[in-house]
Scaffold this motif. Structure first.
Motif, PDB file in Angstrom:
ATOM      1  N   ARG A  13       0.827  -1.201   0.000  1.00  0.00           N
ATOM      2  CA  ARG A  13       0.000   0.000   0.000  1.00  0.00           C
ATOM      3  C   ARG A  13       0.866   1.258   0.000  1.00  0.00           C
ATOM      4  O   ARG A  13       1.824   1.360   0.745  1.00  0.00           O
ATOM      5  CB  ARG A  13      -0.901   0.012   1.219  1.00  0.00           C
ATOM      6  N   LYS A  14       0.475   2.216  -0.828  1.00  0.00           N
ATOM      7  CA  LYS A  14       1.125   3.517  -0.877  1.00  0.00           C
ATOM      8  C   LYS A  14       0.144   4.565  -0.346  1.00  0.00           C
ATOM      9  O   LYS A  14      -1.039   4.307  -0.176  1.00  0.00           O
ATOM     10  CB  LYS A  14       1.520   3.865  -2.310  1.00  0.00           C
ATOM     11  N   TRP A  15       0.660   5.741  -0.094  1.00  0.00           N
ATOM     12  CA  TRP A  15      -0.160   6.863   0.354  1.00  0.00           C
ATOM     13  C   TRP A  15      -0.181   7.909  -0.757  1.00  0.00           C
ATOM     14  O   TRP A  15       0.857   8.315  -1.264  1.00  0.00           O
ATOM     15  CB  TRP A  15       0.424   7.477   1.626  1.00  0.00           C
ATOM     16  N   TYR A  16      -1.375   8.341  -1.121  1.00  0.00           N
ATOM     17  CA  TYR A  16      -1.547   9.370  -2.137  1.00  0.00           C
ATOM     18  C   TYR A  16      -2.343  10.526  -1.547  1.00  0.00           C
ATOM     19  O   TYR A  16      -3.167  10.344  -0.660  1.00  0.00           O
ATOM     20  CB  TYR A  16      -2.289   8.831  -3.361  1.00  0.00           C
ATOM     21  N   ILE A  17      -2.074  11.716  -2.071  1.00  0.00           N
ATOM     22  CA  ILE A  17      -2.810  12.911  -1.651  1.00  0.00           C
ATOM     23  C   ILE A  17      -3.479  13.516  -2.882  1.00  0.00           C
ATOM     24  O   ILE A  17      -2.876  13.583  -3.954  1.00  0.00           O
ATOM     25  CB  ILE A  17      -1.881  13.919  -0.937  1.00  0.00           C
ATOM     26  N   ILE A  18      -4.736  13.892  -2.726  1.00  0.00           N
ATOM     27  CA  ILE A  18      -5.508  14.494  -3.812  1.00  0.00           C
ATOM     28  C   ILE A  18      -6.040  15.834  -3.331  1.00  0.00           C
ATOM     29  O   ILE A  18      -6.616  15.928  -2.250  1.00  0.00           O
ATOM     30  CB  ILE A  18      -6.677  13.581  -4.235  1.00  0.00           C
ATOM     31  N   ASP A  19      -5.826  16.873  -4.148  1.00  0.00           N
ATOM     32  CA  ASP A  19      -6.346  18.201  -3.845  1.00  0.00           C
ATOM     33  C   ASP A  19      -7.663  18.377  -4.609  1.00  0.00           C
ATOM     34  O   ASP A  19      -7.687  18.338  -5.831  1.00  0.00           O
ATOM     35  CB  ASP A  19      -5.341  19.264  -4.264  1.00  0.00           C
ATOM     36  N   ALA A  20      -8.756  18.574  -3.876  1.00  0.00           N
ATOM     37  CA  ALA A  20     -10.087  18.659  -4.493  1.00  0.00           C
ATOM     38  C   ALA A  20     -10.517  20.085  -4.781  1.00  0.00           C
ATOM     39  O   ALA A  20     -11.652  20.296  -5.201  1.00  0.00           O
ATOM     40  CB  ALA A  20     -11.110  17.994  -3.579  1.00  0.00           C
ATOM     41  N   SER A  21      -9.651  21.056  -4.602  1.00  0.00           N
ATOM     42  CA  SER A  21     -10.071  22.446  -4.770  1.00  0.00           C
ATOM     43  C   SER A  21     -10.354  22.762  -6.235  1.00  0.00           C
ATOM     44  O   SER A  21      -9.594  22.401  -7.127  1.00  0.00           O
ATOM     45  CB  SER A  21      -9.012  23.402  -4.226  1.00  0.00           C
ATOM     46  N   GLU A  22     -11.492  23.421  -6.463  1.00  0.00           N
ATOM     47  CA  GLU A  22     -11.943  23.882  -7.774  1.00  0.00           C
ATOM     48  C   GLU A  22     -12.133  22.738  -8.770  1.00  0.00           C
ATOM     49  O   GLU A  22     -12.043  22.948  -9.974  1.00  0.00           O
ATOM     50  CB  GLU A  22     -10.968  24.928  -8.343  1.00  0.00           C
ATOM     51  N   LYS A  23     -12.404  21.528  -8.284  1.00  0.00           N
ATOM     52  CA  LYS A  23     -12.667  20.383  -9.153  1.00  0.00           C
ATOM     53  C   LYS A  23     -14.060  19.852  -8.848  1.00  0.00           C
ATOM     54  O   LYS A  23     -14.527  19.938  -7.720  1.00  0.00           O
ATOM     55  CB  LYS A  23     -11.632  19.287  -8.930  1.00  0.00           C
ATOM     56  N   PRO A  24     -14.740  19.277  -9.839  1.00  0.00           N
ATOM     57  CA  PRO A  24     -16.069  18.715  -9.583  1.00  0.00           C
ATOM     58  C   PRO A  24     -16.002  17.569  -8.574  1.00  0.00           C
ATOM     59  O   PRO A  24     -15.137  16.703  -8.651  1.00  0.00           O
ATOM     60  CB  PRO A  24     -16.518  18.212 -10.952  1.00  0.00           C
ATOM     61  N   LEU A  25     -16.945  17.568  -7.645  1.00  0.00           N
ATOM     62  CA  LEU A  25     -16.957  16.602  -6.560  1.00  0.00           C
ATOM     63  C   LEU A  25     -17.034  15.170  -7.069  1.00  0.00           C
ATOM     64  O   LEU A  25     -16.310  14.293  -6.611  1.00  0.00           O
ATOM     65  CB  LEU A  25     -18.146  16.901  -5.636  1.00  0.00           C
ATOM     66  N   GLY A  26     -17.867  14.915  -8.052  1.00  0.00           N
ATOM     67  CA  GLY A  26     -18.042  13.565  -8.560  1.00  0.00           C
ATOM     68  C   GLY A  26     -16.815  13.035  -9.275  1.00  0.00           C
ATOM     69  O   GLY A  26     -16.478  11.855  -9.165  1.00  0.00           O
ATOM     70  N   ARG A  27     -16.121  13.885 -10.012  1.00  0.00           N
ATOM     71  CA  ARG A  27     -14.942  13.440 -10.739  1.00  0.00           C
ATOM     72  C   ARG A  27     -13.779  13.144  -9.804  1.00  0.00           C
ATOM     73  O   ARG A  27     -12.999  12.228 -10.045  1.00  0.00           O
ATOM     74  CB  ARG A  27     -14.556  14.465 -11.790  1.00  0.00           C
ATOM     75  N   VAL A  28     -13.671  13.895  -8.736  1.00  0.00           N
ATOM     76  CA  VAL A  28     -12.655  13.601  -7.731  1.00  0.00           C
ATOM     77  C   VAL A  28     -13.008  12.311  -7.001  1.00  0.00           C
ATOM     78  O   VAL A  28     -12.140  11.488  -6.702  1.00  0.00           O
ATOM     79  CB  VAL A  28     -12.508  14.785  -6.744  1.00  0.00           C
ATOM     80  N   ALA A  29     -14.297  12.110  -6.746  1.00  0.00           N
ATOM     81  CA  ALA A  29     -14.741  10.899  -6.049  1.00  0.00           C
ATOM     82  C   ALA A  29     -14.437   9.646  -6.863  1.00  0.00           C
ATOM     83  O   ALA A  29     -14.109   8.599  -6.303  1.00  0.00           O
ATOM     84  CB  ALA A  29     -16.233  10.987  -5.750  1.00  0.00           C
ATOM     85  N   VAL A  30     -14.513   9.734  -8.184  1.00  0.00           N
ATOM     86  CA  VAL A  30     -14.182   8.597  -9.037  1.00  0.00           C
ATOM     87  C   VAL A  30     -12.708   8.233  -8.879  1.00  0.00           C
ATOM     88  O   VAL A  30     -12.353   7.049  -8.760  1.00  0.00           O
ATOM     89  CB  VAL A  30     -14.510   8.910 -10.515  1.00  0.00           C
ATOM     90  N   GLN A  31     -11.844   9.230  -8.876  1.00  0.00           N
ATOM     91  CA  GLN A  31     -10.407   8.956  -8.707  1.00  0.00           C
ATOM     92  C   GLN A  31     -10.121   8.347  -7.337  1.00  0.00           C
ATOM     93  O   GLN A  31      -9.321   7.417  -7.224  1.00  0.00           O
ATOM     94  CB  GLN A  31      -9.605  10.244  -8.870  1.00  0.00           C
ATOM     95  N   ILE A  32     -10.780   8.854  -6.308  1.00  0.00           N
ATOM     96  CA  ILE A  32     -10.572   8.322  -4.956  1.00  0.00           C
ATOM     97  C   ILE A  32     -11.034   6.871  -4.889  1.00  0.00           C
ATOM     98  O   ILE A  32     -10.329   6.007  -4.344  1.00  0.00           O
ATOM     99  CB  ILE A  32     -11.324   9.187  -3.923  1.00  0.00           C
ATOM    100  N   ALA A  33     -12.192   6.576  -5.457  1.00  0.00           N
ATOM    101  CA  ALA A  33     -12.717   5.209  -5.428  1.00  0.00           C
ATOM    102  C   ALA A  33     -11.796   4.251  -6.184  1.00  0.00           C
ATOM    103  O   ALA A  33     -11.574   3.116  -5.736  1.00  0.00           O
ATOM    104  CB  ALA A  33     -14.125   5.170  -6.018  1.00  0.00           C
ATOM    105  N   ASP A  34     -11.248   4.698  -7.307  1.00  0.00           N
ATOM    106  CA  ASP A  34     -10.316   3.845  -8.053  1.00  0.00           C
ATOM    107  C   ASP A  34      -9.049   3.561  -7.258  1.00  0.00           C
ATOM    108  O   ASP A  34      -8.532   2.443  -7.276  1.00  0.00           O
ATOM    109  CB  ASP A  34      -9.955   4.495  -9.388  1.00  0.00           C
TER     110      ASP A  34
END
Length: 150
Positions: A13-34
């Motif tokens: 397992r690795k650790w990743y960080i995602i910045d959700a600022s100014e991005k559509p909520l659903g599209r960020v959620a897809v990346q997180i789920a993947d």
């Protein structure tokens, strides 16, 4: 030739960080789920929890496109007759933006013990500060540009 099936003790397992600022909520959620499911790995196995840990910052700055902020609602039932509770997303994003992101990601994960274990590796923060610096999370850069700026 046989298909490779990853075992649960072989998962790294690795650790990743995602910045959700100014991005559509659903599209960020897809990346997180993947990332939580491990679908970005060549060793993805559907019945094994092979995903990574994800830290999401700036959930409060995620945007809802169109009229979703005014029209979209979250429903839940208390278990008593006639006791359905409703919250509009404009109030949810103002009060608990992490919950809005959690609801979106949770709906994209399987409704099994596998999905319940995967959601535990998601860490949500409303602002830019987080307490996972010791894990040294790497910024997630997608190969495809599916998160467009609005």
């Amino acid at each position: 030739m046989s298909t490779y099936m990853q075992k649960s003790h072989e998962v790294e397992r690795k650790w990743y960080i995602i910045d959700a600022s100014e991005k559509p909520l659903g599209r960020v959620a897809v990346q997180i789920a993947d990332l939580l499911r491990g679908k970005h790995k060549p060793t993805f196995t559907p019945h094994v929890d092979c995903g990574d840990n994800v830290v999401v910052i700036n959930c409060a700055k995620a945007v809802l496109t169109g009229k979703k902020l005014e029209n979209k609602r979250r429903y839940r039932h208390t278990g008593y007759i006639g006791h359905i509770k409703t919250i509009e997303y404009k109030h949810l994003m103002a009060q608990k933006p992490e919950k809005a992101m959690e609801y979106a990601v949770k709906g994209m994960l399987p409704n099994t013990t596998l999905g319940r274990n995967q959601i535990l590796r998601m860490h949500l923060y409303a602002n830019n500060e987080h307490d996972k610096q010791a894990q040294k999370p790497q910024p997630w850069v997608s190969n495809k540009e599916d998160v467009r700026n609005v």
